[in-house]
Design an enzyme around this catalytic site. Structure first.
Site, PDB file in Angstrom:
ATOM      1  N   GLU A 212      12.513  11.911 -11.945  1.00 46.17           N
ATOM      2  CA  GLU A 212      12.881  13.053 -11.105  1.00 46.17           C
ATOM      3  C   GLU A 212      13.291  14.293 -11.904  1.00 46.17           C
ATOM      4  OE1 GLU A 212      15.682  12.006  -8.058  1.00 46.17           O
ATOM      5  OE2 GLU A 212      14.358  10.518  -7.160  1.00 46.17           O
ATOM      6  N   GLU A 397      10.844   4.408  -6.029  1.00 47.60           N
ATOM      7  CA  GLU A 397      12.146   4.410  -5.352  1.00 47.60           C
ATOM      8  C   GLU A 397      11.927   4.697  -3.882  1.00 47.60           C
ATOM      9  OE1 GLU A 397      15.368   6.764  -6.931  1.00 47.60           O
ATOM     10  OE2 GLU A 397      14.882   6.225  -8.997  1.00 47.60           O
TER      11      GLU A 397
HETATM   12  C1  FCB Z   1      17.414   9.124  -6.691  1.00 53.18           C
HETATM   13  C2  FCB Z   1      17.789   8.694  -8.081  1.00 53.18           C
HETATM   14  C3  FCB Z   1      18.402   7.333  -8.134  1.00 53.18           C
HETATM   15  C4  FCB Z   1      19.374   7.108  -6.991  1.00 53.18           C
HETATM   16  C5  FCB Z   1      18.741   7.474  -5.671  1.00 53.18           C
HETATM   17  C6  FCB Z   1      19.636   7.243  -4.482  1.00 53.18           C
HETATM   18  O1  FCB Z   1      17.302  10.511  -6.645  1.00 53.18           O
HETATM   19  O2  FCB Z   1      16.646   8.690  -8.918  1.00 53.18           O
HETATM   20  O3  FCB Z   1      19.020   7.184  -9.383  1.00 53.18           O
HETATM   21  O4  FCB Z   1      20.535   7.772  -7.209  1.00 53.18           O
HETATM   22  O5  FCB Z   1      18.336   8.803  -5.697  1.00 53.18           O
END
Ligand code: FCB
Length: 490
Positions: A212, A397
């Protein structure tokens, strides 16, 4: 930089009707046109289970600073998150990265837990300050050894490692020299990446360079709510370019190392929905800031022309200053071919006509997360249309926090969140998207950045007093879905 608006769809919400809409497209001259789409009721999942392709990679994810603890063990140097968390007022509950979920010491039983859940893959990150305590020079062998043990432990259990090289814990010494706002940090990152490829070159891993870059740039450098706590839009823009350059340098180092496995970058992408027809132009620009500013350089070798500026929806950074940072050859480095594009999906945003991001879907306990499973489908289909030459996609994620900070093992909200998102993922695969894997965020309750230990995202509950792990109902459900390689209807 070349002016190349690409076609990028944004959904327009009908008057208050969230799921119906009109597709708005940015044409080659930058104007926005509307393409009517069927106003049929929203898509409904079938009554039967939805199967995933054979070989689909299922896993769960963590990151070093969020789970490891032991922040001074075995020669680890300080990171910007140690500094940030130690600064009064930065973390909502005053917690730090110690002990977090104590994974540095409990890694073996955590790997057993992953195996017990039947997950074929685990995504974790390497803490750069364990490998190079000051971010450059000498290798701290004890740090390398920890990750070698972790990877061997995964392989012994038949679990595929997905290894993120940078999940936000920049060595503090590099920050003292300017961090991601300076070009040198990209070179240091390339060197550090090369150390890790050399150490694990025999392993068939999925490597992810940077997690990110958008969050580090905007939340860490524009809004100052994450480490390093800077609030300066031009430094945020510089942090974008230098992270992406570091990504490209790492990809080059990966190819040069001859390491097994593949490599990509983890981008958090955000479907953008204008709240009215008048909001279309601002929504297209917001899409540039949120998505194309990262996708275009990595996949197409150019920055979008409409991301920076003072129009509604744009990032109000100095475009000329930004262009001056981009040296000849940088975009070739940034767009080195990838084996995989990692997508992180949490939700969507609405945009109004003056460019404000507004709530159009209900948020979770994380105020920034507007939950809209169909947005995942929209996003994956947009990628298919806008970036037809992109490598295969993997979702690295996706998840939701518990509704309250107390913690629970009864988490119907997370279970239904996972089900709904996996249904949209299966739907997108059926419609032609090359999606090869999915990692839930997160394996464990952990240190959620500025929210500290007060926001729990785990499939597995962690008692932070005793460090006892207890799978939540969602973990059991996810485990069954993974074993069946399909998502069941509710
Ligand atoms: C993302 C992050 C991860 C976690 C989630 C909830 O942005 O990459 O580390 O904090 O959010």
């Amino acid at each position: 930089m070349p002016a190349q608006p690409n076609r990028r769809t944004v959904l327009q919400l009908g008057a208050g009707v969230a799921a119906a809409g009109v597709l708005a497209a940015c044409t080659s001259d930058g104007s926005v046109t509307a393409t009517p789409t069927p106003t049929a009721p929203g898509w409904l999942p079938p009554a039967e289970p939805m199967a995933f392709p054979a070989g689909f990679v299922w896993g769960a994810a963590t990151s070093a600073f969020q789970v490891e603890g032991s922040t001074t063990a075995d020669g680890r140097g300080p990171s910007i998150w140690d500094t940030f968390a130690a600064t009064p007022g930065r973390i909502s509950d005053g917690s730090t990265g110690d002990p977090a979920a104590d994974h540095y010491r409990l890694w073996e039983s955590d790997l057993d837990l992953i195996a017990d859940l039947g997950l074929p893959a685990y995504r974790f990150s390497v803490a750069w300050p364990r490998i190079q305590p000051t971010g450059s020079g000498e290798v701290n062998q004890a740090g390398v050894d920890f990750y070698r043990r972790l990877v061997d432990g995964l392989l012994t259990r038949g679990i595929h490692p997905a290894i993120t090289l940078y999940h936000w814990d920049l060595p503090q010494a590099l920050q003292d020299d300017g961090g991601w706002t300076v070009r040198d940090t990209a070179d240091r990152f390339g060197e550090y990446a090369a150390i890790m490829f050399e150490a694990l070159k025999d392993v068939d891993a999925t490597w992810l360079t940077i997690n990110e870059p958008k969050t580090t740039a905007y939340v860490g450098h524009r809004w100052g709510a994450h480490a390093p706590g800077i609030s300066d839009v031009d430094q945020a823009a510089a942090a974008i370019h230098h992270q992406l350059l570091g990504h490209g340098r790492a990809v080059q180092a990966f190819r040069a190392s001859g390491a097994a496995g593949g490599i990509g970058i983890a981008l958090n992408l955000l479907p953008v929905y204008p709240t009215s027809r008048e909001a279309d132009p601002a929504a297209v620009r917001t899409d540039a800031v949120e998505n194309r500013m990262f996708l275009d350089p990595v996949l197409l070798g150019r920055y979008p022309s409409d991301a920076l500026g003072s129009k509604p929806g744009q990032l109000p950074a100095d475009g000329e200053a930004f262009e001056a940072l981009v040296q000849d050859g940088d975009l070739e480095v940034i767009s080195e071919p990838l084996d995989v594009l990692a997508v992180q999906y949490y939700g969507v945003t609405g945009v109004d006509d003056v460019g404000n991001q507004v709530e159009v879907y209900p948020t979770s306990a994380a105020v920034w997360q507007q939950v809209h499973p169909e947005g995942l489908y929209d996003l994956l289909m947009d990628l298919l249309i806008d970036y037809p030459d992109a490598p295969p996609l993997v979702i690295t994620e996706n998840g939701i926090p518990d509704p309250t900070s107390e913690g629970t093992t009864d988490d119907p909200e997370r279970l239904e969140f996972l089900r709904a998102h996996l249904q949209q993922a299966a739907r997108a695969i059926g419609d032609g998207v090359r999606l090869v894997g999915y990692y839930a965020w997160s394996l464990l309750d952990n240190f959620e950045w500025a929210e500290g230990m007060s926001q729990r995202w785990g499939l597995v509950h962690v008692d932070f007093e005793t460090q006892e792990r207890t799978p939540k109902a969602s973990a059991e459900w996810y485990s069954s879905a993974v074993r069946a390689n399909e998502v069941a209807p509710s």
